[in-house]
Scaffold this motif. Structure first.
Motif, PDB file in Angstrom:
ATOM      1  N   ASN A  99      19.151 -25.550   8.891  1.00 23.00           N
ATOM      2  CA  ASN A  99      19.790 -24.684   7.905  1.00 23.00           C
ATOM      3  C   ASN A  99      21.235 -25.095   7.643  1.00 23.00           C
ATOM      4  N   LEU A 100      21.955 -25.489   8.674  1.00 24.18           N
ATOM      5  CA  LEU A 100      23.332 -25.954   8.477  1.00 24.18           C
ATOM      6  C   LEU A 100      23.353 -27.268   7.696  1.00 24.18           C
ATOM      7  N   HIS A 101      22.372 -28.122   7.958  1.00 23.59           N
ATOM      8  CA  HIS A 101      22.263 -29.373   7.206  1.00 23.59           C
ATOM      9  C   HIS A 101      22.017 -29.083   5.721  1.00 23.59           C
ATOM     10  N   CYS A 102      21.129 -28.134   5.447  1.00 26.75           N
ATOM     11  CA  CYS A 102      20.859 -27.748   4.058  1.00 26.75           C
ATOM     12  C   CYS A 102      22.117 -27.200   3.396  1.00 26.75           C
ATOM     13  N   LYS A 103      22.842 -26.370   4.111  1.00 28.69           N
ATOM     14  CA  LYS A 103      24.066 -25.788   3.555  1.00 28.69           C
ATOM     15  C   LYS A 103      25.099 -26.866   3.276  1.00 28.69           C
ATOM     16  N   HIS A 104      25.268 -27.773   4.220  1.00 31.14           N
ATOM     17  CA  HIS A 104      26.265 -28.838   4.081  1.00 31.14           C
ATOM     18  C   HIS A 104      25.969 -29.737   2.893  1.00 31.14           C
ATOM     19  N   HIS A 105      24.688 -30.019   2.670  1.00 30.33           N
ATOM     20  CA  HIS A 105      24.295 -30.919   1.580  1.00 30.33           C
ATOM     21  C   HIS A 105      23.907 -30.169   0.304  1.00 30.33           C
ATOM     22  N   ASP A 106      24.176 -28.874   0.291  1.00 33.47           N
ATOM     23  CA  ASP A 106      23.925 -28.033  -0.884  1.00 33.47           C
ATOM     24  C   ASP A 106      22.474 -28.133  -1.362  1.00 33.47           C
ATOM     25  N   VAL A 107      21.557 -28.009  -0.391  1.00 34.29           N
ATOM     26  CA  VAL A 107      20.121 -28.030  -0.668  1.00 34.29           C
ATOM     27  C   VAL A 107      19.558 -26.675  -0.265  1.00 34.29           C
ATOM     28  N   THR A 108      18.665 -26.143  -1.069  1.00 33.38           N
ATOM     29  CA  THR A 108      18.028 -24.870  -0.759  1.00 33.38           C
ATOM     30  C   THR A 108      16.659 -25.133  -0.146  1.00 33.38           C
ATOM     31  N   PRO A 109      16.392 -24.595   1.046  1.00 37.99           N
ATOM     32  CA  PRO A 109      15.054 -24.738   1.614  1.00 37.99           C
ATOM     33  C   PRO A 109      14.010 -24.119   0.683  1.00 37.99           C
ATOM     34  N   VAL A 110      12.812 -24.666   0.705  1.00 40.08           N
ATOM     35  CA  VAL A 110      11.747 -24.201  -0.184  1.00 40.08           C
ATOM     36  C   VAL A 110      11.480 -22.715   0.017  1.00 40.08           C
ATOM     37  N   SER A 111      11.559 -22.256   1.243  1.00 37.97           N
ATOM     38  CA  SER A 111      11.255 -20.853   1.523  1.00 37.97           C
ATOM     39  C   SER A 111      12.285 -19.894   0.934  1.00 37.97           C
ATOM     40  N   LEU A 112      13.442 -20.395   0.536  1.00 35.84           N
ATOM     41  CA  LEU A 112      14.484 -19.543  -0.034  1.00 35.84           C
ATOM     42  C   LEU A 112      14.678 -19.742  -1.536  1.00 35.84           C
ATOM     43  N   ARG A 113      13.895 -20.607  -2.132  1.00 32.67           N
ATOM     44  CA  ARG A 113      14.058 -20.856  -3.563  1.00 32.67           C
ATOM     45  C   ARG A 113      13.611 -19.644  -4.366  1.00 32.67           C
ATOM     46  N   LEU A 114      14.395 -19.337  -5.375  1.00 33.62           N
ATOM     47  CA  LEU A 114      14.099 -18.202  -6.253  1.00 33.62           C
ATOM     48  C   LEU A 114      13.820 -18.700  -7.653  1.00 33.62           C
ATOM     49  N   SER A 115      12.998 -17.944  -8.375  1.00 39.97           N
ATOM     50  CA  SER A 115      12.761 -18.270  -9.775  1.00 39.97           C
ATOM     51  C   SER A 115      12.818 -16.972 -10.565  1.00 39.97           C
ATOM     52  N   SER A 116      13.017 -17.117 -11.852  1.00 37.74           N
ATOM     53  CA  SER A 116      13.114 -15.961 -12.711  1.00 37.74           C
ATOM     54  C   SER A 116      12.524 -16.298 -14.068  1.00 37.74           C
ATOM     55  N   CYS A 117      12.019 -15.274 -14.726  1.00 42.84           N
ATOM     56  CA  CYS A 117      11.524 -15.482 -16.083  1.00 42.84           C
ATOM     57  C   CYS A 117      12.670 -15.481 -17.087  1.00 42.84           C
ATOM     58  N   VAL A 118      13.843 -15.086 -16.646  1.00 43.90           N
ATOM     59  CA  VAL A 118      15.025 -15.120 -17.505  1.00 43.90           C
ATOM     60  C   VAL A 118      15.594 -16.532 -17.446  1.00 43.90           C
ATOM     61  N   LYS A 119      15.768 -17.142 -18.597  1.00 44.67           N
ATOM     62  CA  LYS A 119      16.267 -18.513 -18.662  1.00 44.67           C
ATOM     63  C   LYS A 119      17.714 -18.524 -19.147  1.00 44.67           C
ATOM     64  N   GLY A 120      18.407 -19.558 -18.785  1.00 39.16           N
ATOM     65  CA  GLY A 120      19.774 -19.714 -19.250  1.00 39.16           C
ATOM     66  C   GLY A 120      20.683 -20.179 -18.131  1.00 39.16           C
ATOM     67  N   VAL A 121      21.858 -20.628 -18.520  1.00 41.17           N
ATOM     68  CA  VAL A 121      22.824 -21.154 -17.562  1.00 41.17           C
ATOM     69  C   VAL A 121      23.297 -20.067 -16.616  1.00 41.17           C
ATOM     70  N   LYS A 122      23.607 -18.900 -17.147  1.00 42.15           N
ATOM     71  CA  LYS A 122      24.089 -17.797 -16.314  1.00 42.15           C
ATOM     72  C   LYS A 122      23.016 -17.345 -15.324  1.00 42.15           C
ATOM     73  N   ALA A 123      21.759 -17.267 -15.783  1.00 40.80           N
ATOM     74  CA  ALA A 123      20.661 -16.877 -14.891  1.00 40.80           C
ATOM     75  C   ALA A 123      20.501 -17.900 -13.775  1.00 40.80           C
ATOM     76  N   ASN A 124      20.557 -19.178 -14.101  1.00 39.73           N
ATOM     77  CA  ASN A 124      20.451 -20.229 -13.076  1.00 39.73           C
ATOM     78  C   ASN A 124      21.608 -20.146 -12.095  1.00 39.73           C
ATOM     79  N   SER A 125      22.798 -19.862 -12.592  1.00 41.99           N
ATOM     80  CA  SER A 125      23.969 -19.728 -11.730  1.00 41.99           C
ATOM     81  C   SER A 125      23.786 -18.577 -10.739  1.00 41.99           C
ATOM     82  N   ILE A 126      23.281 -17.465 -11.222  1.00 35.51           N
ATOM     83  CA  ILE A 126      23.042 -16.305 -10.356  1.00 35.51           C
ATOM     84  C   ILE A 126      21.986 -16.634  -9.304  1.00 35.51           C
ATOM     85  N   LEU A 127      20.921 -17.308  -9.710  1.00 31.93           N
ATOM     86  CA  LEU A 127      19.864 -17.676  -8.764  1.00 31.93           C
ATOM     87  C   LEU A 127      20.390 -18.601  -7.684  1.00 31.93           C
TER      88      LEU A 127
END
Length: 109
Positions: free
Chosen positions: A39-67
């Motif tokens: 988890n620290l390696h993921c944080k350091h390299h700015d990678v999100t583990p698959v188990s924590l990835r989020l998706s949304s039906c709302v599209k856009g730059v702001k929505a991606n930023s929030i996710l």
């Protein structure tokens, strides 16, 4: 004969149970250290583990930023929980060491 059989024969079932709990706790500590390292390696390299990835039906730059920000916060929470669990397990391991030192002679421990 196995180590467990020898402990049971020479020191009793209670000592064997304590030794097994100590082994299991040590194994859990190793697993959680690996989780923390990952988890620290993921944080350091700015990678999100698959188990924590989020998706949304709302599209856009702001929505991606929030996710992405929320995924990062979830990763930080996971790191904190892992650290707390490691502290708890280390305390438990110390307690089991004291129990084993009381139950087993100095030559064995």
């Amino acid at each position: 004969m196995s180590l467990h059989s020898n402990i049971r024969r020479d020191f009793g079932q209670d000592s064997l149970n304590a030794a097994r709990r100590y082994e299991k706790t040590s194994h859990k500590i190793a697993k959680f250290k690996n989780h923390l390292r990952y988890n620290l390696h993921c944080k350091h390299h700015d990678v999100t583990p698959v188990s924590l990835r989020l998706s949304s039906c709302v599209k856009g730059v702001k929505a991606n930023s929030i996710l992405r920000r929320t995924e990062r916060q979830l990763l930080n929470i996971r790191i904190g929980q892992t650290v707390q669990k490691l502290e708890y397990l280390n305390t438990q391991k110390e307690r089991l060491e004291c129990t084993l030192k009381d139950k087993l002679p100095a030559a064995v421990t």
